[in-house]
Design a protein around this motif. Structure first.
Motif, short mmCIF file in Angstrom:
data_model
loop_
_atom_site.label_atom_id
_atom_site.label_comp_id
_atom_site.label_asym_id
_atom_site.label_seq_id
_atom_site.Cartn_x
_atom_site.Cartn_y
_atom_site.Cartn_z
N TRP A 98 144.74 65.42 -17.53
CA TRP A 98 144.67 66.43 -16.47
C TRP A 98 143.71 67.51 -16.95
O TRP A 98 144.03 68.27 -17.87
CB TRP A 98 146.06 66.98 -16.18
N ARG A 137 149.38 76.13 -14.19
CA ARG A 137 149.50 75.54 -12.85
C ARG A 137 149.20 74.05 -12.88
O ARG A 137 149.86 73.24 -12.24
CB ARG A 137 148.54 76.24 -11.87
N ILE A 138 148.19 73.68 -13.64
CA ILE A 138 147.83 72.26 -13.70
C ILE A 138 148.92 71.47 -14.41
O ILE A 138 149.25 70.35 -14.02
CB ILE A 138 146.44 72.10 -14.34
N THR A 140 152.08 72.21 -14.27
CA THR A 140 153.15 72.07 -13.27
C THR A 140 152.82 70.92 -12.31
O THR A 140 153.69 70.10 -11.98
CB THR A 140 153.30 73.40 -12.48
N GLY A 141 151.55 70.84 -11.89
CA GLY A 141 151.13 69.75 -11.01
C GLY A 141 151.28 68.39 -11.67
O GLY A 141 151.74 67.43 -11.05
#
Ligand code: FMN
Length: 152
Positions: A98, A137-138, A140-141
Motif C-alpha cells: 500500500w 489513513r492508508i 486504515t484503508g
C-alpha cells in the motif's frame, strides 16, 4: 502520492527470491512478483505498508521499484520492499503493498556505500511518512480491505 492524485495505490503479489544482495547491504528486501494486471507505479523509491495476506500482519516498509541501476545494466523492473520492523523472510507468501508517498527517483550510485547512505535516509523519511495523517489513513484503508477479504 504526487503521481497518483486520484487515490490510494496498492498492488498484490508473491514474494520470490532476488539476487540476494540486499542482506549484505544491510537492507534485505522481499522481492515481489506483481500479480498479472497490476498497475505498478513508475520506478522510484516509495514509502508504504506491507500486508502479509495469509496472516494479516502489517509491516512498515520502504519500496524500491526499478532496475537496480547501481548493480545492473538491464531494464527489467524489480519491485522490492525493505521491512523496517522485521527480519522475517517471507518467501512464497502473498503480500499487498500500500503506497503512501513517493520519496525520490531511483539513482545509479557510484558505489554500494552511497546507495546504503541514501537508503538509510529513505527509511527515516519513510517512517515519518507512514506516521503522518496520510500514512495512517492508508493503513486504515488497507486494514479495512483486508477485513473485507477475510469475511467473505
Ligand atoms: C530503501 C532502498 C532504496 C534503494 N534505492 C536504490 C537506488 O536509488 N538505486 C539502485 O540502483 N537501487 C536501489 N535500491 C535497490 C537495491 O539495489 C536492491 O535492493 C539491492 O540491489 C538488492 O537486490 P536483491 O534483493 O535482488 O538482492 C534500493 C533499495 C532500497 C531498500
Amino acid at each position: 502520492m504526487a503521481d497518483t492524485p486520484t487515490g490510494i495505490v496498492h498492488l498484490t503479489g508473491a514474494v520470490v527470491h532476488g539476487a540476494g544482495r540486499g542482506r549484505g547491504l544491510g537492507f534485505p528486501t522481499a522481492n515481489v512478483t506483481a500479480d498479472p494486471g497490476s498497475r505498478i507505479p513508475p520506478p522510484a523509491i516509495y514509502s508504504g505498508w506491507v500486508v502479509r495476506l495469509a496472516s494479516g500482519v502489517v509491516h512498515r516498509g520502504t519500496i524500491s521499484i526499478g532496475s537496480n541501476p547501481t548493480f545492473c545494466d538491464t531494464t527489467e523492473v524489480h519491485v522490492e520492499v525493505y521491512c523496517h520492523d522485521t527480519a522475517d523472510e517471507f518467501y512464497g507468501e502473498r503480500v499487498g503493498l500500500w503506497f503512501v508517498a513517493r520519496i525520490r527517483d531511483t539513482v545509479k550510485f557510484a558505489s554500494p556505500d552511497d546507495l546504503v547512505c541514501a537508503a538509510r535516509r529513505d527509511v527515516l523519511w519513510s517512517e515519518a511518512l507512514l506516521a503522518s495523517g496520510r500514512g495512517r489513513r492508508i493503513l486504515t484503508g488497507a486494514l479495512a480491505a483486508y477485513r473485507k477479504t477475510v469475511s467473505v
